[in-house]
Design a protein around this motif. Structure first.
Motif, PDB file in Angstrom:
ATOM      1  N   UNK A 164      44.396  42.506  39.391  1.00  0.00           N
ATOM      2  CA  UNK A 164      44.277  42.693  40.836  1.00  0.00           C
ATOM      3  C   UNK A 164      45.632  43.115  41.382  1.00  0.00           C
ATOM      4  N   UNK A 165      45.655  43.839  42.485  1.00  0.00           N
ATOM      5  CA  UNK A 165      46.941  44.259  43.053  1.00  0.00           C
ATOM      6  C   UNK A 165      47.750  43.059  43.505  1.00  0.00           C
ATOM      7  N   UNK A 166      49.063  43.160  43.325  1.00  0.00           N
ATOM      8  CA  UNK A 166      49.948  42.076  43.778  1.00  0.00           C
ATOM      9  C   UNK A 166      50.079  42.133  45.288  1.00  0.00           C
ATOM     10  N   UNK A 167      49.936  41.006  45.904  1.00  0.00           N
ATOM     11  CA  UNK A 167      50.087  40.907  47.353  1.00  0.00           C
ATOM     12  C   UNK A 167      51.215  39.934  47.647  1.00  0.00           C
ATOM     13  N   UNK A 168      52.364  40.409  48.119  1.00  0.00           N
ATOM     14  CA  UNK A 168      53.480  39.503  48.375  1.00  0.00           C
ATOM     15  C   UNK A 168      53.066  38.345  49.273  1.00  0.00           C
ATOM     16  N   UNK A 169      53.537  37.148  48.893  1.00  0.00           N
ATOM     17  CA  UNK A 169      53.276  35.969  49.710  1.00  0.00           C
ATOM     18  C   UNK A 169      51.994  35.245  49.367  1.00  0.00           C
ATOM     19  N   UNK A 170      51.144  35.830  48.510  1.00  0.00           N
ATOM     20  CA  UNK A 170      49.902  35.159  48.131  1.00  0.00           C
ATOM     21  C   UNK A 170      50.096  34.472  46.789  1.00  0.00           C
ATOM     22  N   UNK A 171      49.703  33.201  46.703  1.00  0.00           N
ATOM     23  CA  UNK A 171      49.885  32.457  45.467  1.00  0.00           C
ATOM     24  C   UNK A 171      48.784  32.731  44.462  1.00  0.00           C
ATOM     25  N   UNK A 172      47.600  33.037  44.909  1.00  0.00           N
ATOM     26  CA  UNK A 172      46.447  33.112  44.008  1.00  0.00           C
ATOM     27  C   UNK A 172      45.988  34.560  43.813  1.00  0.00           C
ATOM     28  N   UNK A 173      46.930  35.448  43.531  1.00  0.00           N
ATOM     29  CA  UNK A 173      46.570  36.833  43.298  1.00  0.00           C
ATOM     30  C   UNK A 173      46.369  37.092  41.804  1.00  0.00           C
ATOM     31  N   UNK A 174      45.745  36.115  41.124  1.00  0.00           N
ATOM     32  CA  UNK A 174      45.533  36.220  39.689  1.00  0.00           C
ATOM     33  C   UNK A 174      44.428  37.227  39.386  1.00  0.00           C
ATOM     34  N   UNK A 175      44.622  38.003  38.317  1.00  0.00           N
ATOM     35  CA  UNK A 175      43.536  38.833  37.827  1.00  0.00           C
ATOM     36  C   UNK A 175      42.620  37.970  36.955  1.00  0.00           C
ATOM     37  N   UNK A 176      41.465  38.507  36.621  1.00  0.00           N
ATOM     38  CA  UNK A 176      40.443  37.707  35.930  1.00  0.00           C
ATOM     39  C   UNK A 176      40.899  37.228  34.553  1.00  0.00           C
ATOM     40  N   UNK A 177      41.682  38.039  33.871  1.00  0.00           N
ATOM     41  CA  UNK A 177      42.187  37.604  32.571  1.00  0.00           C
ATOM     42  C   UNK A 177      43.070  36.381  32.689  1.00  0.00           C
ATOM     43  N   UNK A 178      43.914  36.341  33.721  1.00  0.00           N
ATOM     44  CA  UNK A 178      44.763  35.181  33.975  1.00  0.00           C
ATOM     45  C   UNK A 178      43.917  33.956  34.309  1.00  0.00           C
ATOM     46  N   UNK A 179      42.886  34.142  35.121  1.00  0.00           N
ATOM     47  CA  UNK A 179      42.016  33.020  35.474  1.00  0.00           C
ATOM     48  C   UNK A 179      41.344  32.460  34.231  1.00  0.00           C
ATOM     49  N   UNK A 180      40.888  33.339  33.355  1.00  0.00           N
ATOM     50  CA  UNK A 180      40.253  32.880  32.111  1.00  0.00           C
ATOM     51  C   UNK A 180      41.244  32.101  31.252  1.00  0.00           C
TER      52      UNK A 180
END
Length: 413
Positions: A164-180
């Motif tokens: 997912x695109x990085x959004x400065x200031x957001x903590x939960x901008x994880x892509x699905x692979x990271x979530x898995x």
């Protein structure tokens, strides 16, 4: 001083000062600094006294897990702790492993099996919503686990899945692979084989843990939680039930039950601490020093103060970290460390390691009401000089902000 409360069902009564000294001793602040060279033995003793080290990514001063050890034993070689915790690309002698204990934490290998109930608890897995990935995308979880098995240790970006695109200031901008990966980490299927530049390298847990830890029996949820409360009670000395439950972030309903069970078994002694509203419990073998002569800057994530209600009860010190507060709304600063002197928190100081110019910057410094500002400033200056040297910084520079800045400037060299 401990006295018998007349007709009290809550057992002995502790003065607030006695409770504070017990708490400081339990956390390792009443012990003398190591004489001579600081070794892995000293580091190990400090960590084991606390029971865990909380991790945090903010590096404006130092990675937070290095600081509680420094606060207790003084300057030490951080690469020794790195080897014990596998936070290095070099040789490791792993004695601690990462898991969700009090937030993301480094824990002794022997503690890891005590958290299997958390790994198996669907409600606990809901932390951050990561459990949904196993329901919504089970095939993705299987694919990521297979990737770890075939190629581990791997970094998050090596999953290469739906970034997912990085959004400065957001903590939960994880892509699905990271979530898995995080789901597999939370459920104990994978672990942090290493951290390099503070980035986890994931591998199958059976390739990380020693065989004896893997083979350790799985205790029932109540048995494991009782042992976690014992660890917390030893580390705190005297504490309320919310204090004890917070140490390993137990669900409150479980925490109440476990504390009651240990009281019934005689392993926790109910006490009254004058001025404390909640009932308190004493670890029977806790040290009760007559005095404590500590001098330490405390990480915001130090176990002594990480539960802010407890910090207020122990030290009459209202503390909130303001990292996520807009700059214009901050009262004391961005990365503020309480300053412990004797058995009291006497000041707070906003610090930054300016590595580019080799300076420890005192962004602001504030005294607690009623302290001897000259005395506090002299000791704080000495502590800042030692901290700067340990961090490899040549100078201590004050911005002149805060009511203690003037007195401090007279002692900064």
């Amino acid at each position: 001083m401990v006295t018998k409360a007349q007709g009290s069902a809550a057992g002995p009564t502790l003065s607030p000062a006695a409770a504070r000294r017990i708490a400081l001793a339990a956390q390792g602040f009443a012990a003398p600094s190591p004489a001579g060279a600081v070794t892995a033995r000293h580091i190990r003793k400090a960590v084991d006294t606390m029971g865990l080290l909380q991790l945090d990514s903010v590096n404006v001063l130092s990675r937070s897990h290095y600081l509680p050890v420094y606060s207790r034993i003084g300057p030490y070689q951080r690469d020794v702790l790195d080897r014990l915790t596998a936070h290095t690309t070099g040789r490791i002698t792993r004695e601690y492993i990462e898991y969700w204990a009090h937030e993301a934490s480094l824990i002794p290998l022997s503690t890891y099996p005590l958290l299997r109930w958390r790994m198996d608890d669907p409600q606990q897995q809901a932390w951050g919503g990561i459990a949904r990935i196993a329901v919504e995308r089970p095939e993705l979880v299987d694919d990521v686990r297979r990737l770890v098995a075939e190629s581990g240790p791997i970094r998050t970006k090596q999953t290469g899945i739906e970034r997912s695109p990085r959004t400065p200031g957001q903590m939960w901008n994880w892509h699905k692979g990271k979530v898995a990966l995080e789901y597999l980490f939370f459920t104990g299927q994978v672990g942090a084989a290493r951290r390099v530049n503070f980035e986890r390298h994931y591998d199958l847990i059976e390739r990380i843990l020693p065989a004896d830890v893997l083979a350790a029996p799985t205790l029932s949820r109540p048995e494991a939680q009782r042992e976690l409360v014992r660890i917390a009670a030893r580390a705190y000395g005297v504490a309320t039930e919310p204090d004890l439950g917070d140490y390993f972030r137990l669900p409150r309903t479980d925490s109440k039950l476990r504390v009651a069970e240990l009281v019934e078994a005689g392993e926790l002694v109910p006490v009254t601490v004058a001025g404390w509203q909640p009932p308190a419990y004493l670890w029977p073998s806790a040290r009760r020093p007559r005095s404590v002569s500590a001098r330490a800057l405390l990480s915001p994530f130090d176990p002594l103060i990480w539960f802010r209600d407890r910090a207020l009860r122990l030290f009459d010190f209202h503390y909130r970290i303001e990292i996520y507060t807009p700059a214009a709304s901050r009262r004391y600063g961005y990365y503020v460390l309480p300053f412990l002197l004797g058995d009291t928190i006497v000041a707070r100081v906003d610090l930054k390691a300016d590595r580019a110019v080799g300076a420890l910057r005192v962004q602001a410094v504030w005294a607690q009401p009623g302290v001897d500002e000259g005395y506090v400033a002299e000791h704080l200056a000495a502590e800042l000089a030692q901290l700067a040297h340990w961090l490899g910084l040549a100078d201590v520079v004050s911005a002149g902000i805060g009511d203690l800045a003037g007195p401090l400037s007279r002692f900064i060299r």
